[in-house]
Design a protein around this motif. Structure first.
Motif, short mmCIF file in Angstrom:
data_model
loop_
_atom_site.label_atom_id
_atom_site.label_comp_id
_atom_site.label_asym_id
_atom_site.label_seq_id
_atom_site.Cartn_x
_atom_site.Cartn_y
_atom_site.Cartn_z
N VAL A 1 0.75 -4.89 3.14
CA VAL A 1 -0.80 -5.12 3.53
C VAL A 1 -1.12 -6.49 2.87
O VAL A 1 -0.43 -7.06 1.94
CB VAL A 1 -1.52 -4.11 3.35
CG1 VAL A 1 -1.22 -2.85 3.86
CG2 VAL A 1 -1.73 -3.91 1.77
N THR B 1 0.51 3.98 1.35
CA THR B 1 0.23 4.52 2.60
C THR B 1 0.54 3.94 3.72
O THR B 1 1.45 4.22 4.75
CB THR B 1 -1.12 5.04 2.78
OG1 THR B 1 -1.33 6.01 1.68
CG2 THR B 1 -1.27 5.91 4.08
N CYS B 2 0.07 2.52 3.82
CA CYS B 2 0.42 1.81 4.90
C CYS B 2 1.70 0.77 4.80
O CYS B 2 1.81 0.20 5.92
CB CYS B 2 -1.08 1.07 4.96
SG CYS B 2 -2.60 1.95 5.40
N CYS C 1 0.92 -1.28 0.01
CA CYS C 1 -0.06 0.00 -0.12
C CYS C 1 0.87 1.26 0.10
O CYS C 1 1.97 1.23 0.90
CB CYS C 1 -0.85 0.00 1.46
SG CYS C 1 -1.92 1.39 1.35
N CYS D 1 -8.01 3.72 4.84
CA CYS D 1 -7.19 4.06 3.88
C CYS D 1 -7.91 3.69 2.42
O CYS D 1 -8.38 4.63 1.72
CB CYS D 1 -5.90 3.48 3.97
SG CYS D 1 -4.82 3.34 2.55
N VAL E 1 -4.24 -1.21 -4.39
CA VAL E 1 -2.94 -1.75 -4.22
C VAL E 1 -2.64 -2.71 -5.12
O VAL E 1 -3.55 -3.52 -5.64
CB VAL E 1 -2.67 -2.49 -2.89
CG1 VAL E 1 -2.91 -1.32 -1.63
CG2 VAL E 1 -3.77 -3.62 -2.50
N ASP F 1 -7.34 -1.70 5.45
CA ASP F 1 -7.57 -0.49 6.26
C ASP F 1 -8.65 0.28 5.66
O ASP F 1 -8.33 1.14 4.84
CB ASP F 1 -6.35 0.16 6.78
CG ASP F 1 -6.61 1.22 7.81
OD1 ASP F 1 -7.65 1.61 8.14
OD2 ASP F 1 -5.69 1.55 8.55
N GLY G 1 -3.91 -7.34 0.66
CA GLY G 1 -4.79 -6.89 -0.30
C GLY G 1 -6.12 -7.58 -0.21
O GLY G 1 -6.33 -8.75 -0.41
N CYS H 1 -6.30 -1.86 0.02
CA CYS H 1 -5.68 -1.86 1.30
C CYS H 1 -6.95 -2.25 2.23
O CYS H 1 -8.21 -1.78 2.16
CB CYS H 1 -5.28 -0.47 1.79
SG CYS H 1 -4.41 -0.39 3.46
#
Length: 406
Positions: free
Chosen positions: A216, A212-213, A210, A249, A253, A246, A218, A244
């Protein structure tokens, strides 16, 4: 029904290259029986599963009372009978029949997989806990698919559908495959088992990065109609992509994939591209490659320089890096993918060029090197191309096993 004290059992109506049997066996199932009309596929099953009873016959001819009861039936219907394939909704050609109404030699293609109604016949007699199978995603959009689901509902089974790609699928203890292969998979779970244990979780995930994160797992995001998860992966014109997990978020991805270079045997030598290829079985005279193929090799050399790369001989395909998965190995055995190895002078004609070997294609389907294939080279190619990817079969087996009584 076989006793659960001895573990979970399976019956397989489509042996082919044995991808489904291998995946289920690795997940702890005991195969009791297999059937296929093709003698080479039957020999492959007998070589890799010693002691297993394998019947050589068209499944349509088998009396289901003669087949053992198992906890799970594993059978994948023929794609050309029930789904559009390149715009076709029927078998590619009529099957020629002899005086007894049986197909004559040479018309084996429409029989490479059982039809979608053979699992129904087995379920009527044996009432397995679950029926599991896979097919091309277009199978789920075929005119008969919804009617087929209604038949299973009448038999007392609840369907769970999923669309997966073998190059992305996150499977416990198994790496994704270096082949992008979209498949529709399903488990039809008997209603009493579903009421007691719930339905299997067939929501596929993938390892992804991701923006941002960071790393992850997916999850699928469907552009339309998530209640009917039938489609192919792709961020643009396909039906789903990954996001993602989350919810704060939710960014799109990209799956982390495995390159085809992982399974290439670089000790296998190719021919000089400028020498052309042998045309016909006699292998006496060589034919120059077509200009379209030459253009693909030239484009690959220009992009990758002296590095080896893949040339894909399909419409709208060209060249790709060894760091990427290849496209789907076709049911005809996948004669579309070639390895190109440029020489130091980067001359097109001096480039070393060869098709992927059967073993390399088998690795793309998840088969270990100790898994052998019987028959001629063309028969082996067909078994590999027709096989259920081993990682998909293994994932399905684990998810279904989790809801079966112990």
């Amino acid at each position: 029904m076989a006793a659960l004290l001895g573990g979970h059992t399976s019956v397989h109506f489509f042996t082919g290259g044995n991808g489904d049997m291998l995946g289920f066996a690795d997940a702890g199932f005991l195969p009791l029986y297999a059937a296929n009309h093709d003698s080479a596929s039957v020999a492959t099953a007998r070589e890799n599963f010693p002691g297993l009873y394998v019947r050589e016959d068209d499944v349509q001819n088998i009396h289901m009372g003669a087949v053992p009861s198992a906890h799970v039936l594993v059978a994948s219907p023929i794609c050309t009978e029930a789904s559009p394939n390149s715009g076709k909704t029927a078998p590619r050609e009529l099957v020629e029949l002899d005086g007894n109404g049986r197909p004559v030699p040479g018309t084996a293609w429409p029989l490479t997989r059982i039809t979608m109604w053979e699992p129904v016949r087995y379920a009527e007699v044996h009432r397995p806990l679950a029926y599991v199978g896979e097919n091309v995603p277009a199978f789920g959009n075929s005119p008969l698919f919804k009617a087929w689901l209604h038949v299973w509902d009448a038999l007392g089974y609840t369907p769970v559908l999923a669309s997966v790609n073998a190059a992305h699928l996150k499977v416990e203890g198994m790496r994704p495959l270096p082949q992008s292969r979209d498949r529709l998979v399903w488990c039809f779970l008997r209603n009493d088992i579903a009421a007691a244990n719930g339905l299997p979780d067939l929501r596929p995930t993938c390892d992804a990065m991701c923006p941002t994160c960071g790393p992850v797992e997916g999850v699928q995001h469907w552009k339309k109609n998530p209640e009917l998860p039938v489609g192919e992966y792709g961020p643009d014109h396909r039906q789903y992509y990954y996001v993602c997990p989350d919810r704060r978020c939710g960014a799109r991805v990209e799956p982390l994939t495995r390159g085809i270079g992982d399974v290439i045997d670089f000790s296998v030598q190719g021919d000089r591209f400028g020498d052309g290829y042998f045309k016909g079985k006699q292998r006496r005279t060589r034919t120059p490659y077509e200009q379209a193929t030459r253009d693909k090799v030239a484009a690959g050399i220009q992009e990758f320089g002296g590095k080896p790369f893949i040339v894909t001989l399909r419409r709208n395909c060209s060249h790709s890096s060894l760091d990427e998965p290849i496209g789907t190995i076709s049911a005809q055995g996948g004669g579309h993918h070639y390895l190109a190895r440029p020489t130091a002078d980067l001359a097109i004609d001096n480039c070393e060029y060869r098709p992927l070997t059967i073993r390399e294609k088998a690795r793309c389907q998840g088969f270990p090197d100790h898994h052998t294939f019987a028959g001629s080279e063309s028969e082996q190619r067909l078994q590999v191309g027709n096989a259920v990817p081993v990682n998909v079969a293994y994932w399905l087996a684990l998810r279904v096993k989790a809801v079966l009584p112990h």
